[in-house]
Enzyme design. Structure first.
Site, PDB file in Angstrom:
ATOM      1  N   LYS A  28      17.186  14.432  12.382  1.00 24.04           N
ATOM      2  CA  LYS A  28      17.217  15.571  13.302  1.00 24.04           C
ATOM      3  C   LYS A  28      16.586  15.143  14.621  1.00 24.04           C
ATOM      4  O   LYS A  28      15.462  14.610  14.641  1.00 24.04           O
ATOM      5  CB  LYS A  28      16.432  16.720  12.674  1.00 24.04           C
ATOM      6  CG  LYS A  28      16.882  18.102  13.085  1.00 24.04           C
ATOM      7  CD  LYS A  28      16.143  19.121  12.226  1.00 24.04           C
ATOM      8  CE  LYS A  28      16.568  20.529  12.556  1.00 24.04           C
ATOM      9  NZ  LYS A  28      15.676  21.506  11.915  1.00 24.04           N
ATOM     10  N   ILE A  29      17.310  15.375  15.704  1.00 21.39           N
ATOM     11  CA  ILE A  29      16.859  14.906  17.023  1.00 21.39           C
ATOM     12  C   ILE A  29      17.086  16.023  18.042  1.00 21.39           C
ATOM     13  O   ILE A  29      18.185  16.567  18.127  1.00 21.39           O
ATOM     14  CB  ILE A  29      17.661  13.644  17.449  1.00 21.39           C
ATOM     15  CG1 ILE A  29      17.441  12.505  16.443  1.00 21.39           C
ATOM     16  CG2 ILE A  29      17.293  13.207  18.858  1.00 21.39           C
ATOM     17  CD1 ILE A  29      18.263  11.246  16.744  1.00 21.39           C
TER      18      ILE A  29
END
Ligand code: G3P
Length: 226
Positions: A86-87
């Site tokens: 997750k970014i």
């Protein structure tokens, strides 16, 4: 629409998995802090979640430069085959997403609040993008309107060439606070809703189901006693 659970709590994940309808889990630093997680235990904790839930499990990178995010992303992806990195949607996040996608690592771009952000996430090779609904409502704007715009815009184009293994990007409706958010996300065509455990529980319940069950049980007692 698939259901993901938005939590880092193993008890909640175990319980929701046992219901048979859970397709994945999303975590974030706040959710991990809420369960009293430690830095040292983070990889092991993500591994435990990945063992409980076989679907995609989002684990967030917290670095601020592309190099840091890429390094973390590789480490997270090595924990288990179902980890999705997750970014956040930032310049550094987009650059890191492109690099990780080119290595075949799936990314969920998070903290997405606009159509341009979602389009850029898709073009950078993200496997998922997470528009936040409730946080718009928190500032008296309509989060469902923004979610709708993002779904319509992404559906105008084909992103299969941008992503990993020809997979198209999927929209995860995030920051879900109510069953109405879940209903509306499905009507708008979100691929996935990631919901907190308390909302997932409410999704199962309906007062008419309870009333109907009580009267069926009462009538069945009459049958048994007849
Ligand atoms: O997973 C990210 C998102 O769902 C967070 O939700 O309630 O903190 O806005 P919330």
């Amino acid at each position: 629409m698939k259901f993901f659970l938005d939590t880092a709590d193993l008890k909640e994940i175990k319980e929701a998995v046992s219901w048979g309808a859970l397709a994945g889990v999303t975590t974030n630093p706040s959710l991990y802090a809420r369960i009293g997680g430690t830095l040292a235990d983070f990889p092991a904790h993500i591994d435990r979640i990945c063992t409980l839930c076989k679907g995609p499990v989002s684990a967030e990178a917290v670095g601020t430069t592309r190099d840091e995010i890429i390094r973390e992303g590789r480490e997270l992806a090595a924990i288990a085959s179902n980890v999705v990195v997750k970014i956040p949607v930032t310049v550094e996040g987009l650059a890191a997403t492109r690099a990780l996608a080119d290595e075949g690592i799936r990314v969920n771009m998070t903290l997405c609040f606009s159509v341009p952000q979602a389009l850029l996430a898709a073009r950078s090779g993200a496997r998922y993008v997470s528009p936040f609904v409730g946080r718009f409502d928190d500032i008296s704007e309509d989060g469902l309107d923004q979610l709708s715009n993002i779904i319509v815009a992404l559906n105008n184009y084909d992103f299969t060439q941008a992503g990993v293994n020809g997979e198209n990007i999927e929209v995860i409706a995030a920051s879900i606070r109510s069953t109405n958010h879940v209903t509306q996300a499905a009507l708008l065509g979100a691929d996935i809703a990631t919901v907190p455990f308390n909302v997932l529980k409410k999704c199962v319940e309906h007062p008419l189901t309870n009333n109907g069950l009580a009267s069926f049980n009462a009538d069945w007692e009459k049958v048994r006693n007849a």
